[in-house]
Design a protein around this motif. Structure first.
Motif, PDB file in Angstrom:
ATOM      1  N   GLU A  83       0.843  -1.168   0.000  1.00  0.00           N
ATOM      2  CA  GLU A  83       0.000   0.000   0.000  1.00  0.00           C
ATOM      3  C   GLU A  83       0.894   1.239   0.000  1.00  0.00           C
ATOM      4  O   GLU A  83       1.832   1.333   0.776  1.00  0.00           O
ATOM      5  N   LEU A  84       0.566   2.176  -0.866  1.00  0.00           N
ATOM      6  CA  LEU A  84       1.329   3.403  -1.013  1.00  0.00           C
ATOM      7  C   LEU A  84       0.575   4.529  -0.327  1.00  0.00           C
ATOM      8  O   LEU A  84      -0.563   4.832  -0.687  1.00  0.00           O
ATOM      9  N   TYR A  92       7.023   2.303  -8.281  1.00  0.00           N
ATOM     10  CA  TYR A  92       6.614   1.591  -7.070  1.00  0.00           C
ATOM     11  C   TYR A  92       6.027   0.251  -7.483  1.00  0.00           C
ATOM     12  O   TYR A  92       5.061   0.201  -8.254  1.00  0.00           O
ATOM     13  N   ARG A  93       6.628  -0.822  -7.012  1.00  0.00           N
ATOM     14  CA  ARG A  93       6.170  -2.185  -7.317  1.00  0.00           C
ATOM     15  C   ARG A  93       5.900  -2.383  -8.803  1.00  0.00           C
ATOM     16  O   ARG A  93       4.829  -2.830  -9.205  1.00  0.00           O
ATOM     17  N   HIS A 110       5.194  -0.364 -11.052  1.00  0.00           N
ATOM     18  CA  HIS A 110       4.341   0.667 -11.655  1.00  0.00           C
ATOM     19  C   HIS A 110       5.170   1.923 -11.854  1.00  0.00           C
ATOM     20  O   HIS A 110       5.880   2.348 -10.941  1.00  0.00           O
ATOM     21  N   SER A 169      -1.055   5.540 -13.305  1.00  0.00           N
ATOM     22  CA  SER A 169      -0.135   4.433 -13.558  1.00  0.00           C
ATOM     23  C   SER A 169      -0.078   4.171 -15.054  1.00  0.00           C
ATOM     24  O   SER A 169      -1.104   4.158 -15.725  1.00  0.00           O
ATOM     25  N   GLU A 173       0.103  -6.384 -11.431  1.00  0.00           N
ATOM     26  CA  GLU A 173      -0.994  -6.368 -10.462  1.00  0.00           C
ATOM     27  C   GLU A 173      -1.344  -4.937 -10.037  1.00  0.00           C
ATOM     28  O   GLU A 173      -0.464  -4.078  -9.963  1.00  0.00           O
ATOM     29  N   ILE A 192      -2.260  -1.845  -7.456  1.00  0.00           N
ATOM     30  CA  ILE A 192      -1.747  -1.471  -6.146  1.00  0.00           C
ATOM     31  C   ILE A 192      -2.805  -0.625  -5.440  1.00  0.00           C
ATOM     32  O   ILE A 192      -3.702  -0.069  -6.075  1.00  0.00           O
ATOM     33  N   ASP A 193      -2.700  -0.542  -4.129  1.00  0.00           N
ATOM     34  CA  ASP A 193      -3.589   0.308  -3.350  1.00  0.00           C
ATOM     35  C   ASP A 193      -2.853   1.589  -2.985  1.00  0.00           C
ATOM     36  O   ASP A 193      -1.680   1.556  -2.617  1.00  0.00           O
ATOM     37  N   SER A 194      -3.554   2.709  -3.109  1.00  0.00           N
ATOM     38  CA  SER A 194      -3.007   3.989  -2.669  1.00  0.00           C
ATOM     39  C   SER A 194      -3.942   4.550  -1.611  1.00  0.00           C
ATOM     40  O   SER A 194      -5.156   4.361  -1.664  1.00  0.00           O
ATOM     41  N   ARG A 196      -7.958   1.582  -5.224  1.00  0.00           N
ATOM     42  CA  ARG A 196      -7.215   0.595  -6.011  1.00  0.00           C
ATOM     43  C   ARG A 196      -6.805   1.243  -7.329  1.00  0.00           C
ATOM     44  O   ARG A 196      -7.629   1.823  -8.022  1.00  0.00           O
TER      45      ARG A 196
END
Length: 70
Positions: free
Chosen positions: A1-2, A21-22, A24, A39, A45, A47-49, A57
């Protein structure tokens, strides 16, 4: 989670930057009223922010926006 908690200095009306980030490549745009996170399109996949307890999401190729208050 960002996690984000942006506060712009009064001298700035906007701040934009890129960050990876991951896997992205994110385009972050902060104004005095909004936080936008986009993104690039990719086959990875989601990611959650999060901003102030609100989680969104973010899927590749999409943008999420949060309303900021001063």
């Amino acid at each position: 989670e960002l996690l984000f908690n942006p506060v712009l200095p009064e001298e700035l009306s906007r701040l934009s930057f890129r960050v990876r980030y991951r896997q992205h490549l994110l385009h972050v745009d902060i104004t005095d009223g909004a936080l936008g996170i986009a993104s690039d399109q990719a086959t990875i996949e989601p990611i959650d922010s999060r901003f102030k307890g609100e989680t969104r999401r973010l899927i590749p190729g999409a943008t999420v926006r949060f309303v900021l208050s001063r």
